[in-house]
Design an enzyme around this catalytic site. Structure first.
Site, short mmCIF file in Angstrom:
data_model
loop_
_atom_site.label_atom_id
_atom_site.label_comp_id
_atom_site.label_asym_id
_atom_site.label_seq_id
_atom_site.Cartn_x
_atom_site.Cartn_y
_atom_site.Cartn_z
N CYS A 16 -10.57 -7.33 9.14
CA CYS A 16 -11.01 -6.59 10.31
C CYS A 16 -10.42 -7.24 11.55
O CYS A 16 -9.96 -8.37 11.50
CB CYS A 16 -12.52 -6.63 10.41
SG CYS A 16 -13.32 -6.22 8.87
N ARG A 53 -4.62 -4.75 10.84
CA ARG A 53 -5.44 -5.64 10.00
C ARG A 53 -6.47 -4.88 9.19
O ARG A 53 -6.91 -5.33 8.14
CB ARG A 53 -6.15 -6.67 10.87
CG ARG A 53 -5.23 -7.64 11.55
CD ARG A 53 -6.01 -8.50 12.49
NE ARG A 53 -6.89 -9.41 11.77
CZ ARG A 53 -6.69 -10.70 11.64
NH1 ARG A 53 -5.64 -11.25 12.19
NH2 ARG A 53 -7.53 -11.46 10.99
N TRP A 84 -12.22 -2.97 8.07
CA TRP A 84 -11.68 -2.71 6.73
C TRP A 84 -12.86 -2.98 5.80
O TRP A 84 -13.29 -4.12 5.65
CB TRP A 84 -10.52 -3.65 6.46
CG TRP A 84 -9.82 -3.41 5.16
CD1 TRP A 84 -8.81 -2.53 4.92
CD2 TRP A 84 -10.08 -4.07 3.91
NE1 TRP A 84 -8.43 -2.60 3.61
CE2 TRP A 84 -9.18 -3.53 2.97
CE3 TRP A 84 -10.98 -5.05 3.49
CZ2 TRP A 84 -9.15 -3.94 1.64
CZ3 TRP A 84 -10.95 -5.47 2.16
CH2 TRP A 84 -10.05 -4.91 1.26
N ASN A 128 -16.04 -10.57 11.15
CA ASN A 128 -14.94 -10.49 10.20
C ASN A 128 -15.25 -11.50 9.10
O ASN A 128 -15.58 -12.63 9.39
CB ASN A 128 -13.64 -10.85 10.92
CG ASN A 128 -12.42 -10.65 10.05
OD1 ASN A 128 -12.52 -10.12 8.95
ND2 ASN A 128 -11.27 -11.08 10.54
N GLY A 129 -15.16 -11.08 7.83
CA GLY A 129 -15.46 -12.00 6.73
C GLY A 129 -16.52 -11.41 5.83
O GLY A 129 -16.79 -10.20 5.87
N GLU A 149 9.03 -7.28 -6.18
CA GLU A 149 8.78 -6.96 -4.78
C GLU A 149 9.11 -5.49 -4.51
O GLU A 149 8.39 -4.80 -3.78
CB GLU A 149 9.62 -7.91 -3.89
CG GLU A 149 9.56 -7.65 -2.41
CD GLU A 149 8.16 -7.70 -1.80
OE1 GLU A 149 7.21 -8.15 -2.46
OE2 GLU A 149 8.04 -7.25 -0.65
N LYS A 198 6.45 -2.76 -3.10
CA LYS A 198 6.69 -1.95 -1.89
C LYS A 198 6.48 -0.47 -2.20
O LYS A 198 5.83 0.25 -1.45
CB LYS A 198 8.13 -2.12 -1.36
CG LYS A 198 8.44 -3.43 -0.69
CD LYS A 198 7.93 -3.53 0.73
CE LYS A 198 6.61 -4.22 0.79
NZ LYS A 198 6.57 -5.65 0.66
N GLU A 214 2.72 0.33 -2.80
CA GLU A 214 1.77 0.20 -1.69
C GLU A 214 1.98 1.25 -0.60
O GLU A 214 1.02 1.64 0.05
CB GLU A 214 1.74 -1.22 -1.11
CG GLU A 214 2.91 -1.64 -0.27
CD GLU A 214 2.72 -3.04 0.34
OE1 GLU A 214 3.71 -3.77 0.43
OE2 GLU A 214 1.59 -3.39 0.73
N HIS A 220 10.35 -5.29 -25.69
CA HIS A 220 9.08 -5.81 -26.21
C HIS A 220 7.91 -4.91 -25.82
O HIS A 220 6.77 -5.35 -25.86
CB HIS A 220 8.87 -7.24 -25.73
CG HIS A 220 9.95 -8.17 -26.19
ND1 HIS A 220 10.11 -8.52 -27.51
CD2 HIS A 220 10.96 -8.77 -25.52
CE1 HIS A 220 11.17 -9.30 -27.64
NE2 HIS A 220 11.70 -9.47 -26.44
N LYS A 229 -3.56 -5.87 6.59
CA LYS A 229 -2.44 -6.77 6.78
C LYS A 229 -2.80 -8.22 6.46
O LYS A 229 -2.05 -8.94 5.82
CB LYS A 229 -1.95 -6.66 8.22
CG LYS A 229 -0.74 -7.51 8.54
CD LYS A 229 0.49 -6.96 7.87
CE LYS A 229 1.72 -7.81 8.11
NZ LYS A 229 2.79 -7.43 7.19
#
Ligand code: AGP
Length: 609
Positions: A2, A27, A74, A99-100, A482, A486, A489, A505, A604
């Protein structure tokens, strides 16, 4: 996760708060709210959705006053909704942003309800507001009430509290979630990231763990966990005020992708000697430590973890030193064996990722030789708590999808490879060769970005797909990972990465004409092996998209589209090959119409576990 902004000023602060939230929206972004005090009048406006919704509500329902707090959320506890949006209130006079995560909120809530407090949200945060009201019954001031409140909290918090009955101050407290105090002239501020406050000040104090501060227009008094008044250093920020603007680009992600030649140039600047890296770059005492070190343990999350995976190949191949890499959320909860003379390296764009920070703190008790962080945010918790720090100088990265932060992390690791390698047998000739390669990197990145148009042309092929497979070998395997991260997301297409040798395999069973397979294939020692894996896919009708240089000698045909990447020293190929994958996921997301900079459910800076 947040974002928090607070202000105490003579002028109206609503505009400052909303602009701060806009800058922090990356964020977290499911709801937002403000509470502003004016002559003992506490006005609160909250909205579900983005900061723009809140800003619009404030044009219709303006608030005024010089003391205020604001928050962009968030969701962790309680669905995204207006009733769960911050600020939360108690007794119609206390307002709180947080926040937390308050881990003991259930037991606190039960006790508070028994005392007659009615809860109006499903959040963990609301307990703070009611606790402050309870504590005010016995405390001599808001400051003391908050000090007594935070003693009862378990978990992580960065919190700001205002009181309608005491409108000239805000009390802020930090434990596990970052807060920075911004110093103005006759006005003071607080935020979870200095970026929020750059329009109003350049002077900052980073609060430390356990700090509680009382902030008025003219004073900032900070107290440690023992309640002792302490002085914290003031930092002058040189961060770019315009960093939070998109410029001519449609999205921050695209802007940040195109900034990579520049951010890599800044990360290298002044840090390379004629033939090798300047070790002071990593901090005082780095050379002594690098001389002693015999093993490197890397911890990180997400994209930063992928940077660590590349680094393992580099440190073992070029620096001749053993290396392990682990996801921080795993490392922190298992008993690990510490090799003699090990260096703990954490990597993080934000420097505040809860799991990475916890891994560093845990490592301090485990007997590591020392700790180094590779980080993009000066003054962040990881930088302050590590023995050594390498700052990546990528500039503010606003898009949730990490781009320039990743490539500059890799540059940091390339320099670490040289710095450690020279103590462990990396010859002078090899140092010269690698240093020259590093110096030519920004130009290679520029050439690679010139491929944007042709990569955009490929994106159509992916828009109706539900799955994609990325393949690489050696140090290109983490780049495939990566690329897959990308794509998933920002375009919400399920994507997986495999070390190409693993295909037979299991994942080979997935290959059919509907499955796009993206291959990163520079000309390196593993190319012939990779070519065999490509043939395994081709034989089963998979649609191949191959990123390769001319020397790799792939040719486009009905089953394979080849995108030719500029020639680059094999050592640095992972950095160069990252760019086309970033561009591909960006253009696919554009066609799919997703929210590129703020993809659903993500944030973020992940300051909760
Ligand atoms: C990737 O695009 C994400 N932004 C995410 O995986 C990120 O790398 C991760 O959350 C770690 O963040 P950090 O680098 O700030 O520690």
């Amino acid at each position: 996760m947040c974002g928090i902004v607070g202000a105490v000023a003579q002028r109206d602060v609503a505009e400052i708060l909303v602009e701060g939230l806009r800058r922090l929206e990356y964020r977290g972004y499911d709801s937002a709210g403000v509470a502003v005090l004016d002559n003992n009048n506490l006005q609160r406006v909250r909205r579900l959705g983005k900061v723009a919704e809140l800003a619009e509500a404030l044009t219709r329902e303006p608030v005024s006053g010089g003391t205020g707090i604001a928050h962009t959320r968030w969701a962790t506890h309680g669905e995204p909704s207006e009733r769960n949006a911050h600020p939360h209130m108690s007794a119609e006079h206390i307002a709180v942003v947080h926040n937390g995560i308050i881990e003991n909120h259930v037991s606190l809530k039960t006790a508070l309800e028994a005392k007659g407090h009615a809860f109006s949200s499903d959040t963990d945060t609301e307990v703070i507001a009611h606790l402050v009201v309870e504590e005010l019954k016995n405390a001599s001031s808001l400051l003391h009430a908050v000090q007594n409140t935070v003693k009862q909290l378990k978990g992580a918090y960065g919190t700001v509290i205002i009181d309608k009955n005491d409108p000239e101050r805000m009390i802020v407290a930090r434990s596990g979630s970052p807060l920075v105090v911004g110093l103005g002239i006759g006005e003071n501020f607080v935020a979870s990231d200095q970026l929020a406050l750059l329009p109003v000040t350049r002077r900052f104090i980073y609060l430390e763990e356990g700090d509680v501060a009382e902030i008025t227009r003219r004073s900032v008094d900070i107290f440690n966990t023992l309640g002792e008044k302490i002085v914290r250093e003031i930092h002058e920020s040189s961060a770019n005020y315009d960093a939070a603007d998109k410029g001519p680009y449609r999205h921050f992600m695209l802007k940040e992708t195109f900034e990579q030649p520049e951010s890599v140039t800044s990360t290298l600047e002044g840090r390379l000697g004629e033939h090798t890296v300047l070790e002071e770059t990593f901090g005082n005492g780095a050379a002594t430590l690098f001389h002693q070190v015999q093993h490197v343990q890397i911890v990180a999350c997400g994209t930063s973890y992928h940077a660590g995976m590349v680094a393992r190949y580099w440190l073992e191949t070029y620096a001749g030193i053993s290396c392990n890499v682990e996801i921080a959320s795993e490392f922190r909860y298992r008993k690990s064996f510490v090799q003699p003379n090990s260096l703990l390296v954490s990597i993080s764009q934000s420097g505040e990722t809860a799991d990475t920070l916890a891994a560093l703190r845990l490592a301090k008790d485990l007997g590591y030789l020392g700790s180094l962080t590779i980080c993009n945010v000066a003054g962040s918790s990881l930088v302050r708590e590590s023995d050594l720090a390498f700052m990546t100088r990528a500039g503010a990265e606003i898009g949730v999808a990490s781009t320039k932060a990743f490539t500059t992390q890799l540059v940091g690791f390339a320099m670490l490879t040289l710095a450690i390698g020279k103590h462990h047998g990396l010859t002078l000739d090899k140092q010269k060769e690698l240093t020259a390669a590093l110096k030519s990197l920004p130009r290679k990145l520029e050439e690679t970005l010139e491929l944007a148009k042709s990569i955009e042309g490929l994106a159509e092929d992916f828009a109706d797909k539900h799955h994609a497979l990325f393949l690489g070998r050696g140090d290109q395997y983490p780049i495939a990972m990566e690329g897959a991260l990308k794509l998933k997301e920002i375009s919400y297409i399920h994507a997986e990465a495999y070390a190409a040798g693993e295909l037979k395999h299991g994942p080979l069973a997935l290959i059919d004409a509907e499955m796009p397979i993206i291959v990163v294939a520079p000309n390196n020692d593993l190319l012939e092996k990779l070519k065999s894996n490509v043939e395994e896919v081709r034989a089963r009708g998979g649609q191949l998209y191959v990123f390769a240089d001319a020397a790799s000698q792939f040719k486009s045909d009905d089953t394979m589209k080849v995108i030719q990447i500029p020639d680059v020293h094999p050592w640095l190929a992972p950095i160069v090959y990252t760019l086309p994958l970033q561009l591909l996921s960006y253009y696919v997301a554009i066609i799919k119409g997703t929210d590129v900079d703020q993809p659903r459910n993500l944030a973020k800076s992940v300051t909760v576990e």
